[in-house]
Design a protein around this motif. Structure first.
Motif, mmCIF file in Angstrom:
data_model
loop_
_atom_site.group_PDB
_atom_site.id
_atom_site.type_symbol
_atom_site.label_atom_id
_atom_site.label_comp_id
_atom_site.label_asym_id
_atom_site.label_seq_id
_atom_site.Cartn_x
_atom_site.Cartn_y
_atom_site.Cartn_z
ATOM 1 N N SER A 197 3.500 -60.234 6.476
ATOM 2 C CA SER A 197 2.956 -61.377 7.206
ATOM 3 C C SER A 197 3.328 -61.258 8.668
ATOM 4 N N ILE A 198 2.440 -61.686 9.540
ATOM 5 C CA ILE A 198 2.725 -61.654 10.972
ATOM 6 C C ILE A 198 3.912 -62.547 11.306
ATOM 7 N N ASN A 199 4.124 -63.600 10.536
ATOM 8 C CA ASN A 199 5.237 -64.510 10.797
ATOM 9 C C ASN A 199 6.576 -63.799 10.639
ATOM 10 N N GLU A 200 6.680 -62.906 9.651
ATOM 11 C CA GLU A 200 7.913 -62.132 9.466
ATOM 12 C C GLU A 200 8.188 -61.283 10.690
ATOM 13 N N ASP A 228 7.021 -61.680 13.757
ATOM 14 C CA ASP A 228 7.297 -62.492 14.944
ATOM 15 C C ASP A 228 8.750 -62.926 15.000
ATOM 16 N N LEU A 229 9.303 -63.330 13.856
ATOM 17 C CA LEU A 229 10.687 -63.782 13.826
ATOM 18 C C LEU A 229 11.650 -62.671 14.230
ATOM 19 N N ASP A 231 11.046 -61.638 18.083
ATOM 20 C CA ASP A 231 11.633 -62.571 19.059
ATOM 21 C C ASP A 231 13.134 -62.340 19.191
ATOM 22 N N ARG A 235 -4.433 -59.159 12.317
ATOM 23 C CA ARG A 235 -3.526 -60.226 12.748
ATOM 24 C C ARG A 235 -2.163 -59.653 13.124
ATOM 25 N N ILE A 236 -1.624 -58.788 12.261
ATOM 26 C CA ILE A 236 -0.280 -58.243 12.506
ATOM 27 C C ILE A 236 -0.247 -57.450 13.807
ATOM 28 N N SER A 290 1.065 -58.728 17.197
ATOM 29 C CA SER A 290 2.495 -58.792 17.514
ATOM 30 C C SER A 290 3.170 -57.436 17.423
#
Length: 730
Positions: free
Chosen positions: A561-564, A566-567, A570, A606-607, A610
């Motif tokens: 997931s892109i959220n993984e 991104d975390l 950052d 999407r991925i 990032s």
């Protein structure tokens, strides 16, 4: 004539006894049965073994050519032979082959009679020989390649039966390709397409040490070069059985036949007492890259007693022999081996590779150098290496690596450092955990400094910790048994062991390869990824302070997931900025991810928003696409799948282009849509596989990454992929 009639009657009797019917007398019936026999041979066991080895589809099918016969067994003015337009073992120019007077073709290729050379043919049948010489030159010029020719002389008249592109050894392939360019028959691009990465691998294997003490047993014909050392076996089933249990074996036979294919594949090399350089053993061994010595007439082989005798020496099954396929020599015992001239060239340069070598070897090494340089000139794919130490990094760079595509940081936590990981896992509070991480920081930083120095000016892609934490802990069963036995016998169990057992039980997973690992580990175990990013940033600063040009890259594993991403991204960017400010450098490094889950490939667009780069982890992508664990399935049902034709080759050796390859293509296309500047590579073991490299070229990847030993292969195949691509782009 009476003898021939007796042979015919004996054959008829044999047919009658075996088949239960008379030998057919109608020519058409004989022809139909012969055609059917060829078609039926497609599914014999040895045919299936051969196709599996050569990666030929089982449903391809075969064909039958029907032609009239001429006879070489009509007397002393007749004969039969097999010729090559140049030496298929070394590539040496000039005709080469075997001839038998008053014989049929099978007598030559079966290896049951020792043959004369074509030069000898010139003395016994000069007129047909002169015609043959002219025809050989005509054929090679027309086909622009080494030709394998079968011919018959019937009562003084030469008949050309058939020709085909001849099988050749790896040394011959490189030398012939280079010399055909010099003869202006082919271009350099064509020459590059005439050699393969697997042939280059054969040239990189070690050879018998010329300075080692040795006892020469006998000498035969040098049929297929290389060094082979192994335990003597006298039949194919034994060769297969011993090889499966890890023994290195040498197949010793009077002569081989098609039924010996499985044994030849299982053996390090083949030694026969009969047959010439065009016998079954020689031709098959050359085709599969096996070392082979043929026609060692002094060998007295007793297959029933499982012994071979030469003079006063008797060798029993299981005794060691060493053979040199380049000289035809057979030695007693186990000789040591040394680097091949080609490997010396790849490690230390052209001058080192040819120094002190004979003319034939010099020509070979120069041919390899010429074709590798051309491959480097035309290839589009970059070639990086998978390396985890400075030593491997330096070696890979010597072999032509253009950076590191995969540094597995988990390998830096083994040995004495495993205890520090235990401390991280067993920590009672954050302070204790941070103390353990702080102890690891300088160790990992020093490792990174050495690798960045070895690859100065080239990219170094560092994968953050990927495997589950339990891999750094003792085995659950072993530790449980240890404590249970101690308790049962009244021994004192240490508090450390009890705490460790509790931690192991807490970390235990039913399927750890799909559990808490990769990015999930970084998000769950606070400070673990931060430690690695900080160590890498500090190493980069140290190298910059020393005047170097470090180019590290951070790779986040197992993202779905892109959220993984991104975390982690950052957090990593914040740490890199902090280290840069502290050390007085403007530090920046690309941050990307491994695409090793189907979801990552399907959501790559999407991925990519990032990610600075993708690296396809095709080992795990193969496992998650097929839904099986490599370690488990290869030892359980893969053999059955190969036998039944489900696989012609393991998907872990050569990329499954239909399934896994489709996901790679989706990942590439989505990645470029989401980030037109994204850099795309592959770091699974498929990065060193010739067929897979061609797929990655066409899929549009920017580089492949493989083990150091496979780098020359990847360079060559990347060049071949460029010149063989349909659109002609390089």
């Amino acid at each position: 004539m009476d003898g021939l009639k007796k042979v015919v009657e004996d054959y008829k009797e044999l047919v009658r006894n075996v088949t239960g019917r008379e030998f057919p007398q109608w020519p058409r019936e004989q022809l139909d049965m012969a055609i059917r026999a060829v078609f039926d041979s497609w599914n014999t066991e040895r045919a299936r073994i051969y196709r599996r080895r050569e990666r030929i589809p089982h449903d391809l099918g075969t064909a039958v050519n029907v032609c009239t016969m001429v006879f070489g067994n009509m007397g002393e003015d007749s004969g039969t032979g097999v010729a090559f337009t140049r030496d298929p073992a070394t590539g040496h120019t000039g005709h080469y082959g075997d001839y038998l007077v008053n014989a049929q073709g099978e007598d030559v290729v079966a290896g049951i009679r020792n043959t004369m050379s074509l030069d000898d043919m010139a003395s016994v049948h000069p007129k047909p020989f002169k015609q043959l010489e002219q025809n050989l030159r005509l054929l090679e010029t027309h086909y622009r390649d080494l030709c394998d020719v079968e011919f018959t002389v019937e009562r003084g008249k030469l008949w050309m039966l058939q020709t085909r592109v001849g099988k050749r050894t790896a040394p011959a392939a490189f030398r012939i390709a280079s010399e055909l360019v010099d003869e202006q028959l082919i271009t350099m691009d064509e020459a590059l397409s005439r050699v393969t990465g697997e042939q280059l691998v054969q040239l990189m294997f070690p050879q018998l040490d010329p300075d080692a003490e040795r006892t020469l047993l006998t000498k035969g014909m040098a049929a297929s070069p290389g060094a082979a050392v192994g335990k003597v076996v006298f039949d194919s089933p034994t060769a297969v059985e011993w090889a499966q249990r890890g023994e290195k074996v040498l197949l010793v036979r009077r002569e081989t036949n098609p039924d010996d294919l499985s044994g030849m594949i299982a053996s390090e090399g083949v030694l026969t007492a009969r047959g010439g350089k065009t016998s079954h053993a020689a031709v098959v061994a050359r085709g599969m890259g096996r070392t082979c010595v043929c026609g060692a007439e002094e060998l007295a082989i007793d297959a029933k007693a499982k012994t071979v005798t030469v003079g006063e020496h008797t060798i029993n099954e299981g005794d060691m022999l060493s053979i040199d396929g380049a000289t035809g020599e057979v030695f007693l015992g186990e000789l040591s081996v040394v680097s091949s001239p080609v490997m010396t060239y790849l490690d230390d340069g052209l001058e080192a590779g040819i120094k002190g070598q004979d003319d034939e070897t010099v020509l070979l090494v120069k041919a390899v150098d010429r074709l590798l340089e051309h491959a480097d000139d035309v290839r589009r794919l970059g070639v990086r290496t998978n390396a985890d130490t400075a030593e491997d990094s330096k070696h890979a760079r010597e072999l032509g690596a253009e950076g590191i595509g995969l540094c597995r940081t988990e390998h830096m936590f083994l040995g004495d450092r495993r205890e520090l990981i235990e401390r991280v896992i067993l920590a009672a509070d954050d302070d204790e955990k941070q103390a353990a991480l702080d102890a690891l920081l300088p160790l990992q930083r020093d490792d990174f400094v050495e690798m960045l120095e070895a690859m100065d000016g080239l990219p170094v892609t560092v994968r953050l910790l990927d495997p589950p934490l339990h891999e750094f802990l003792p085995d659950l069963n072993e530790l449980s048994v240890k404590i249970a036995v101690a308790e049962a016998t009244g021994e004192e169990v240490s508090e450390h062991d009890r705490t460790l057992l509790a931690a192991v039980q807490r970390q235990h997973e039913s399927n750890p390869m799909l559990g808490l690992r990769g990015v999930r580990l970084g998000l769950t175990v606070k400070g673990l990824f931060a430690l690695q990013v900080r160590a890498l940033a500090e190493a980069m600063a140290i190298r910059k302070a020393a005047g170097g040009d470090p180019r590290p890259e951070v790779m986040v594993p197992l993202v779905g997931s892109i959220n993984e991403l991104d975390l982690i991204r950052d957090e990593a960017q914040q740490i890199i900025a902090e280290v840069g400010q502290d050390k007085g450098f403007d530090l920046s490094m690309p941050i990307g991810t491994m695409i090793e889950l189907p979801r990552a490939a399907l959501t790559s667009e999407r991925i990519a928003g990032s990610a600075d780069f993708f690296s396809f982890g095709t080992n795990d992508l193969t496992q998650t696409t097929w839904g099986f664990s490599r370690d488990d399935v290869e030892s359980s049902f893969f053999t059955h799948y190969m036998d039944k034709g489900v696989f012609t080759v393991s998907p872990f050796e050569t990329l499954d282009q239909t399934g896994v390859g489709a996901l790679v293509k989706l990942g590439v296309e989505g990645g470029r849509r989401g980030n037109p500047k994204i850099h795309l590579g592959i770091c699974g073991e498929h990065g060193g596989d010739p067929a897979s490299i061609h797929f990655f070229h066409h899929a549009g990847l920017d580089y492949v990454s493989c083990s150091p030993f496979r780098i020359p292969v990847a360079r060559l195949e990347a060049g071949r992929a460029a010149v063989e691509s349909e659109d002609g782009t390089a």
